[in-house]
Design a protein around this motif. Structure first.
Motif, PDB file in Angstrom:
ATOM      1  N   GLN A   1       0.825  -1.205   0.000  1.00  0.00           N
ATOM      2  CA  GLN A   1       0.000   0.000   0.000  1.00  0.00           C
ATOM      3  C   GLN A   1       0.863   1.259   0.000  1.00  0.00           C
ATOM      4  O   GLN A   1       0.560   2.242  -0.687  1.00  0.00           O
ATOM      5  CB  GLN A   1      -0.934  -0.019   1.208  1.00  0.00           C
ATOM      6  CG  GLN A   1      -1.990  -1.105   1.152  1.00  0.00           C
ATOM      7  CD  GLN A   1      -2.683  -1.335   2.474  1.00  0.00           C
ATOM      8  OE1 GLN A   1      -2.520  -0.563   3.411  1.00  0.00           O
ATOM      9  NE2 GLN A   1      -3.450  -2.412   2.578  1.00  0.00           N
ATOM     10  N   ALA A   2       1.957   1.237   0.766  1.00  0.00           N
ATOM     11  CA  ALA A   2       2.851   2.395   0.816  1.00  0.00           C
ATOM     12  C   ALA A   2       3.519   2.626  -0.528  1.00  0.00           C
ATOM     13  O   ALA A   2       3.694   3.783  -0.966  1.00  0.00           O
ATOM     14  CB  ALA A   2       3.902   2.196   1.905  1.00  0.00           C
ATOM     15  N   MET A   3       3.883   1.545  -1.202  1.00  0.00           N
ATOM     16  CA  MET A   3       4.500   1.681  -2.522  1.00  0.00           C
ATOM     17  C   MET A   3       3.525   2.284  -3.524  1.00  0.00           C
ATOM     18  O   MET A   3       3.863   3.215  -4.266  1.00  0.00           O
ATOM     19  CB  MET A   3       4.988   0.312  -3.018  1.00  0.00           C
ATOM     20  CG  MET A   3       5.687   0.365  -4.357  1.00  0.00           C
ATOM     21  SD  MET A   3       6.333  -1.265  -4.844  1.00  0.00           S
ATOM     22  CE  MET A   3       7.720  -1.395  -3.704  1.00  0.00           C
ATOM     23  N   GLY A   4       2.301   1.762  -3.550  1.00  0.00           N
ATOM     24  CA  GLY A   4       1.304   2.298  -4.462  1.00  0.00           C
ATOM     25  C   GLY A   4       0.993   3.755  -4.189  1.00  0.00           C
ATOM     26  O   GLY A   4       0.887   4.575  -5.116  1.00  0.00           O
ATOM     27  N   ARG A   5       0.858   4.101  -2.919  1.00  0.00           N
ATOM     28  CA  ARG A   5       0.560   5.482  -2.550  1.00  0.00           C
ATOM     29  C   ARG A   5       1.692   6.426  -2.965  1.00  0.00           C
ATOM     30  O   ARG A   5       1.461   7.532  -3.470  1.00  0.00           O
ATOM     31  CB  ARG A   5       0.314   5.588  -1.044  1.00  0.00           C
ATOM     32  CG  ARG A   5      -0.151   6.974  -0.575  1.00  0.00           C
ATOM     33  CD  ARG A   5      -0.318   7.046   0.926  1.00  0.00           C
ATOM     34  NE  ARG A   5      -1.173   5.980   1.427  1.00  0.00           N
ATOM     35  CZ  ARG A   5      -0.735   4.936   2.124  1.00  0.00           C
ATOM     36  NH1 ARG A   5       0.567   4.813   2.417  1.00  0.00           N
ATOM     37  NH2 ARG A   5      -1.573   4.008   2.534  1.00  0.00           N
TER      38      ARG A   5
ATOM     39  N   ARG B   1     -11.828  -2.197  -7.208  1.00  0.00           N
ATOM     40  CA  ARG B   1     -11.695  -1.612  -5.869  1.00  0.00           C
ATOM     41  C   ARG B   1     -10.354  -0.895  -5.706  1.00  0.00           C
ATOM     42  O   ARG B   1     -10.303   0.254  -5.277  1.00  0.00           O
ATOM     43  CB  ARG B   1     -11.834  -2.711  -4.804  1.00  0.00           C
ATOM     44  CG  ARG B   1     -11.713  -2.211  -3.369  1.00  0.00           C
ATOM     45  CD  ARG B   1     -11.680  -3.372  -2.376  1.00  0.00           C
ATOM     46  NE  ARG B   1     -10.492  -4.187  -2.525  1.00  0.00           N
ATOM     47  CZ  ARG B   1      -9.316  -3.874  -1.965  1.00  0.00           C
ATOM     48  NH1 ARG B   1      -9.175  -2.774  -1.251  1.00  0.00           N
ATOM     49  NH2 ARG B   1      -8.280  -4.670  -2.135  1.00  0.00           N
ATOM     50  N   VAL B   2      -9.267  -1.560  -6.081  1.00  0.00           N
ATOM     51  CA  VAL B   2      -7.943  -0.948  -5.947  1.00  0.00           C
ATOM     52  C   VAL B   2      -7.785   0.188  -6.948  1.00  0.00           C
ATOM     53  O   VAL B   2      -7.173   1.218  -6.636  1.00  0.00           O
ATOM     54  CB  VAL B   2      -6.847  -2.014  -6.130  1.00  0.00           C
ATOM     55  CG1 VAL B   2      -5.460  -1.370  -6.126  1.00  0.00           C
ATOM     56  CG2 VAL B   2      -6.942  -3.057  -5.022  1.00  0.00           C
ATOM     57  N   GLY B   3      -8.337   0.032  -8.140  1.00  0.00           N
ATOM     58  CA  GLY B   3      -8.263   1.102  -9.130  1.00  0.00           C
ATOM     59  C   GLY B   3      -8.860   2.402  -8.620  1.00  0.00           C
ATOM     60  O   GLY B   3      -8.311   3.492  -8.854  1.00  0.00           O
ATOM     61  N   LYS B   4      -9.970   2.319  -7.903  1.00  0.00           N
ATOM     62  CA  LYS B   4     -10.592   3.522  -7.356  1.00  0.00           C
ATOM     63  C   LYS B   4      -9.693   4.169  -6.297  1.00  0.00           C
ATOM     64  O   LYS B   4      -9.601   5.402  -6.204  1.00  0.00           O
ATOM     65  CB  LYS B   4     -11.960   3.178  -6.762  1.00  0.00           C
ATOM     66  CG  LYS B   4     -13.003   2.811  -7.803  1.00  0.00           C
ATOM     67  CD  LYS B   4     -14.330   2.435  -7.148  1.00  0.00           C
ATOM     68  CE  LYS B   4     -15.381   2.083  -8.192  1.00  0.00           C
ATOM     69  NZ  LYS B   4     -16.682   1.709  -7.581  1.00  0.00           N
ATOM     70  N   ILE B   5      -9.033   3.341  -5.489  1.00  0.00           N
ATOM     71  CA  ILE B   5      -8.121   3.866  -4.472  1.00  0.00           C
ATOM     72  C   ILE B   5      -6.963   4.600  -5.134  1.00  0.00           C
ATOM     73  O   ILE B   5      -6.591   5.718  -4.730  1.00  0.00           O
ATOM     74  CB  ILE B   5      -7.595   2.720  -3.583  1.00  0.00           C
ATOM     75  CG1 ILE B   5      -8.734   2.130  -2.746  1.00  0.00           C
ATOM     76  CG2 ILE B   5      -6.466   3.212  -2.671  1.00  0.00           C
ATOM     77  CD1 ILE B   5      -8.350   0.863  -2.004  1.00  0.00           C
ATOM     78  N   LEU B   6      -6.381   4.009  -6.171  1.00  0.00           N
ATOM     79  CA  LEU B   6      -5.261   4.629  -6.861  1.00  0.00           C
ATOM     80  C   LEU B   6      -5.686   5.932  -7.540  1.00  0.00           C
ATOM     81  O   LEU B   6      -4.914   6.900  -7.572  1.00  0.00           O
ATOM     82  CB  LEU B   6      -4.680   3.664  -7.893  1.00  0.00           C
ATOM     83  CG  LEU B   6      -4.089   2.363  -7.342  1.00  0.00           C
ATOM     84  CD1 LEU B   6      -3.610   1.475  -8.482  1.00  0.00           C
ATOM     85  CD2 LEU B   6      -2.955   2.630  -6.364  1.00  0.00           C
ATOM     86  N   ALA B   7      -6.905   5.964  -8.078  1.00  0.00           N
ATOM     87  CA  ALA B   7      -7.397   7.188  -8.702  1.00  0.00           C
ATOM     88  C   ALA B   7      -7.526   8.312  -7.680  1.00  0.00           C
ATOM     89  O   ALA B   7      -7.157   9.465  -7.947  1.00  0.00           O
ATOM     90  CB  ALA B   7      -8.741   6.931  -9.386  1.00  0.00           C
ATOM     91  N   GLU B   8      -8.020   7.986  -6.494  1.00  0.00           N
ATOM     92  CA  GLU B   8      -8.118   8.994  -5.429  1.00  0.00           C
ATOM     93  C   GLU B   8      -6.737   9.488  -5.024  1.00  0.00           C
ATOM     94  O   GLU B   8      -6.522  10.691  -4.842  1.00  0.00           O
ATOM     95  CB  GLU B   8      -8.841   8.403  -4.220  1.00  0.00           C
ATOM     96  CG  GLU B   8     -10.328   8.142  -4.432  1.00  0.00           C
ATOM     97  CD  GLU B   8     -10.972   7.495  -3.218  1.00  0.00           C
ATOM     98  OE1 GLU B   8     -10.266   7.289  -2.209  1.00  0.00           O
ATOM     99  OE2 GLU B   8     -12.175   7.200  -3.276  1.00  0.00           O
ATOM    100  N   GLN B   9      -5.793   8.578  -4.890  1.00  0.00           N
ATOM    101  CA  GLN B   9      -4.457   8.967  -4.464  1.00  0.00           C
ATOM    102  C   GLN B   9      -3.730   9.776  -5.531  1.00  0.00           C
ATOM    103  O   GLN B   9      -2.828  10.558  -5.209  1.00  0.00           O
ATOM    104  CB  GLN B   9      -3.656   7.710  -4.119  1.00  0.00           C
ATOM    105  CG  GLN B   9      -4.174   6.980  -2.881  1.00  0.00           C
ATOM    106  CD  GLN B   9      -3.463   5.656  -2.646  1.00  0.00           C
ATOM    107  OE1 GLN B   9      -2.780   5.133  -3.528  1.00  0.00           O
ATOM    108  NE2 GLN B   9      -3.640   5.096  -1.445  1.00  0.00           N
ATOM    109  N   SER B  10      -4.103   9.613  -6.786  1.00  0.00           N
ATOM    110  CA  SER B  10      -3.458  10.342  -7.876  1.00  0.00           C
ATOM    111  C   SER B  10      -4.067  11.716  -8.104  1.00  0.00           C
ATOM    112  O   SER B  10      -3.514  12.518  -8.870  1.00  0.00           O
ATOM    113  CB  SER B  10      -3.553   9.531  -9.175  1.00  0.00           C
ATOM    114  OG  SER B  10      -2.902   8.292  -9.054  1.00  0.00           O
ATOM    115  N   ALA B  11      -5.188  11.994  -7.457  1.00  0.00           N
ATOM    116  CA  ALA B  11      -5.920  13.226  -7.744  1.00  0.00           C
ATOM    117  C   ALA B  11      -5.126  14.481  -7.373  1.00  0.00           C
ATOM    118  O   ALA B  11      -5.222  15.512  -8.048  1.00  0.00           O
ATOM    119  CB  ALA B  11      -7.256  13.229  -7.008  1.00  0.00           C
TER     120      ALA B  11
END
Length: 517
Positions: free
Chosen positions: A249-253, A271-281
């Protein structure tokens, strides 16, 4: 026709080990014999160097069929990720200024390197992923087809001239690399899903930071070995690995939030795609996401049934059903339901389950325990609702699960109605009309792939256009190619990989306006 439990002939004693249901899965440390042992790496690859995690943490990699340890790799976290991002960022100016022909030539050298080691790469995939040797060999060929394709596309990232309304003005549109790319790959195609992202990024003039799947990281490291041997400049390609959980999770973030990363390409769950999209915003990154699916497989009454059955066997049970474009909901017209089901069960009962390297084995184990539990849960819910198990339904030792066919009860909600199984479970549904089946096929939040079988030309166009998916197979269950766009609609994501537009995910347009002419 319920499977005969412990006497099921599908679970065979293979040449090397004995598997389900009476065998004992071997444990311990096993060597992975390769013609070229240098491909089996135990380090991550950052800035042209083979490195361990700064924390010193490691994780074991297991053979999915035998559960024997086959390697140890680092488990990295945010600090390691930042170092890789910095390396890719520093390498970007020089790499982006290389001519398209220079990038083409290096990619072609990599293409030939991969061709030299097809067998070894396939053996690594069989061990760490679980698929059979023929499937793994096909994956290596598929992987390398993207290296070849995008080597050529490097030469074709054309710009345009646009006529201006002012006679003293000239407009030129050029395409330039977007910057450093964060490439997050899944475990089900541990080599192909990396080359499908990395090759266009390199062709476009981008540098990359690859997050290899922790479940199957050895293929990515083998690719890095070949990249190093080919002579790509240091920092252009970096490969990281993080253990599932906080480190991953830390690496992806870190990849998503870093301002030095300008695009994220991800293949995985919605599910993970939505998390990554939020973190990339926060940095407004460009995103390309190939997410979950729930592919309908429709057989109309006028279909060639033998063709449809054989296509479903490929589409559903290839790689133990662990592909994002696997058929998940099998819709059969009332008139042909019983005949099709009988043919399917007869053919599926011929599968041989075992170690993918053993002769005659046609389906290997699953990749992880979570996938096995999900299949068991889906079968349990189908039975609770009154569905019938026509074939299989039994889990074996380790990560094995037999090919399973079930008949869904009419009018009852099934877990597969709106959830992807990602395993060797085919659920058969009845339908009465074209309009009904299109409505049911589209009644999901995702839309990656869909398939249907008919010999009516008009119906082929109508249904092909009506299905709300990014890709449609018509009278075929195999659609993936390097030459066409791959991707979905709705919550299956956006952006396309492969085809003439695949390189565009890593390019930006710049307009040059000349005046006073």
């Amino acid at each position: 026709m319920v499977a005969a439990g412990n006497e099921n002939p599908q679970f065979v004693a293979t040449e090397t080990f004995k598997y389900m249901p009476k065998g004992v899965v071997k444990q311990g440390r096993a060597e992975l014999p390769l013609h070229y042992p240098a491909l089996l790496r135990s380090d991550a690859y950052v800035n042209g160097q083979w490195v361990q995690a700064k924390s010193g943490k490691t994780q074991k990699v297991f053979n999915k069929a035998t559960l024997e340890e086959i390697g140890t790799v680092p488990t990295q976290t945010a600090t390691d990720t930042e170092a890789a991002i910095d390396a890719a960022y520093d390498a970007l100016p020089a790499w982006s200024k290389r001519t398209p022909k220079e990038r083409h030539d290096l990619l072609y050298k990599l293409y030939h390197k991969i061709n030299e080691h097809v067998d070894d790469l396939a053996h690594i995939i069989v061990a760490e992923n679980g698929k059979t040797l023929p499937d793994a060999q096909s994956e290596v060929a598929y992987s390398n087809s993207f290296v070849e394709w995008f080597a050529e596309e490097a030469l074709r990232a054309y710009g345009t001239t646009v006529p201006a309304p002012n006679p003293a003005v000239r407009n030129i549109v050029i395409k330039q690399p977007i910057g450093v790319a964060g490439l997050l790959a899944p475990w089900n195609f541990p080599l192909a899903m990396i080359t499908r992202k990395l090759a266009p990024a390199l062709a476009a003039g981008c540098t990359g930071v690859i997050k290899a799947p922790c479940e199957a990281p050895l293929s990515a490291l083998a690719l890095a070995q070949l990249i190093d041997e080919v002579g790509f400049p240091k920092g252009v390609v970096n490969v990281l690995i993080a253990e599932r959980g906080e480190d991953e999770q830390a690496m992806g973030r870190t990849l998503c939030e870093s301002p030095k990363i300008r695009t994220i390409s991800f293949t995985g769950s919605t599910r993970v795609g939505k998390i990554l999209a939020e973190q990339s915003a926060s940095t407004l990154k460009k995103l390309s996401m190939e997410l979950g699916g729930n592919a309908p497989f429709i057989v109309f009454e006028d279909a060639n049934l033998d063709l449809a059955v054989n296509s479903l066997l490929q589409c559903k049970f290839r790689c133990a059903g662990e592909t994002c474009v696997s058929a998940n909901r099998v819709f059969l017209a009332d008139k042909i339901f019983d005949e099709f089901a009988e043919k399917l069960v007869a053919k599926a009962s011929e599968f041989k389950v075992g170690y993918g390297m053993d002769k005659g084995v046609t389906m290997g184990p699953l990749n992880n325990e979570m996938g096995k539990k999900k299949i068991e849960e889906h079968i349990h819910k189908v039975k609770q609702a009154g569905g019938d198990v026509l074939l299989g339904g039994q889990a074996g030792e380790g990560l094995f699960f037999e090919p399973t066919v079930v008949k869904a009860p009419a009018g009852k909600h099934m877990p597969t109605d709106d959830e992807e199984t990602f395993g060797p479970l085919a659920v058969l549904y009845r339908f009465s009309s074209e309009e009904e089946v299109i409505q049911r096929a589209n009644n999901v939040n995702v839309g990656l792939a869909g398939y249907f079988f008919s010999q009516d030309v008009g119906r082929c166009f109508r249904v092909g256009e009506a299905l709300q998916v990014g890709m449609v197979g018509i009278n075929t269950g195999m659609i993936s190619q390097n030459t066409i766009p791959f991707g979905g609609v709705k919550e299956s994501g956006f952006g396309r990989e492969g085809g003439p537009t695949g390189i565009d995910e890593f390019l930006v347009e710049k307009t040059l306006v000349f005046s006073g002419l």
